[in-house]
Design an enzyme around this catalytic site. Structure first.
Site, PDB file in Angstrom:
ATOM      1  N   HIS A 163       3.413 -10.316  -1.826  1.00 13.75           N
ATOM      2  CA  HIS A 163       2.965  -9.380  -0.789  1.00 13.75           C
ATOM      3  C   HIS A 163       4.206  -8.785  -0.137  1.00 13.75           C
ATOM      4  CE1 HIS A 163       1.375  -7.607   2.774  1.00 13.75           C
ATOM      5  NE2 HIS A 163       1.797  -8.577   3.578  1.00 13.75           N
ATOM      6  N   GLU A 206       0.693 -15.470   6.071  1.00 15.68           N
ATOM      7  CA  GLU A 206      -0.275 -14.839   5.169  1.00 15.68           C
ATOM      8  C   GLU A 206      -0.770 -15.789   4.081  1.00 15.68           C
ATOM      9  OE1 GLU A 206      -1.610 -12.272   5.971  1.00 15.68           O
ATOM     10  OE2 GLU A 206      -0.276 -10.675   6.633  1.00 15.68           O
ATOM     11  N   HIS A 244      -0.678  -1.907   6.553  1.00 15.63           N
ATOM     12  CA  HIS A 244      -0.069  -3.226   6.348  1.00 15.63           C
ATOM     13  C   HIS A 244       0.960  -3.235   5.221  1.00 15.63           C
ATOM     14  CE1 HIS A 244      -0.880  -7.845   6.467  1.00 15.63           C
ATOM     15  NE2 HIS A 244       0.349  -7.596   6.027  1.00 15.63           N
ATOM     16  N   HIS A 293       5.976  -5.239   2.268  1.00 15.11           N
ATOM     17  CA  HIS A 293       5.776  -4.066   3.114  1.00 15.11           C
ATOM     18  C   HIS A 293       6.578  -2.897   2.546  1.00 15.11           C
ATOM     19  CE1 HIS A 293       4.664  -6.740   6.841  1.00 15.11           C
ATOM     20  NE2 HIS A 293       3.842  -6.903   5.820  1.00 15.11           N
TER      21      HIS A 293
END
Length: 213
Positions: free
Chosen positions: A92, A73, A155, A94
């Site tokens: 980032h 990413e 996502h 999840h």
């Protein structure tokens, strides 16, 4: 900050992120702005085994240092630094609640005044694009200009702030707000929200609010 010190902070942030339940396994990624580019977690290495020399430098044109593979990413991280030059760290994850809300393609409205931690009166959800793609990076770039934290459809979640510590705090607050939104029934029906006028007041007060160090 020296590269090795910053790399150590990135690793400690990753471990704290997983320990707090904000992420699982190696699915998330963390970066920090560094001279001429960024330092970012490598691809596919468990945080428990990560060492400072494994952290990857990627220059501002997207070229990684020789012999290392950055997170898949890395494009979204680089896009964030270009979009928000005043901010210096990206996380980032999840995170379960944030991802659940994102799967429904819902933004988080002003259900609580803490939504203002994002720098605006809601936490947006950007459309789905394949992970690691230029299209996703473009979507994140647009979203991060609007808000310091955002959801990514099907996502996860992304947060950005001036330091790794503040970014981790912001990610945690975003996950808590996602949890509240779900518990209020926001995935299935409209929920009460604060007025635009009230959020304007809160946003002004938040200019001096939040994690101080």
């Amino acid at each position: 900050m020296e590269r090795i010190k910053l790399a150590e902070k990135i690793i400690s942030t990753c471990r704290e992120m997983n320990a707090s339940g904000l992420n699982q396994g190696t699915s998330g990624n963390v970066s920090a702005r560094y001279t001429g580019g960024m330092l970012i977690t490598p691809s596919g290495i468990a945080y428990s085994k990560m060492t400072p020399d494994m952290i990857v430098f990627v220059d501002d044109k997207g070229k990684p240092e020789a012999g290392k593979i950055p997170s898949s990413e890395w494009l979204i991280h680089l896009a964030c630094y270009k979009a928000r030059p005043e901010l210096n760290a990206v996380i980032h994850t999840h995170a379960v609640n944030s991802t659940a809300v994102a799967i429904h393609n819902h933004s988080i409205p002003a259900i609580h005044y803490m939504v203002a931690v994002s720098g605006t009166d809601h936490i947006p959800c950007i459309p789905y694009y394949t992970f690691g793609s230029p299209e996703l990076a473009d979507g994140v770039s647009k979203g991060i200009r609007e808000s310091k934290s955002l959801l990514m459809q099907h996502h996860g979640m992304l947060a950005m702030d001036v330091t790794l510590e503040k970014t981790l705090w912001l990610a945690g607050e975003t996950e808590t707000l996602a949890d509240l939104y779900i518990k209020c029934g926001g995935l299935h029906h409209d929920v009460p929200v604060l007025s635009e006028a009230e959020m304007t007041i809160v946003l002004e007060k938040f200019k001096t609010y939040g994690l101080k160090a």
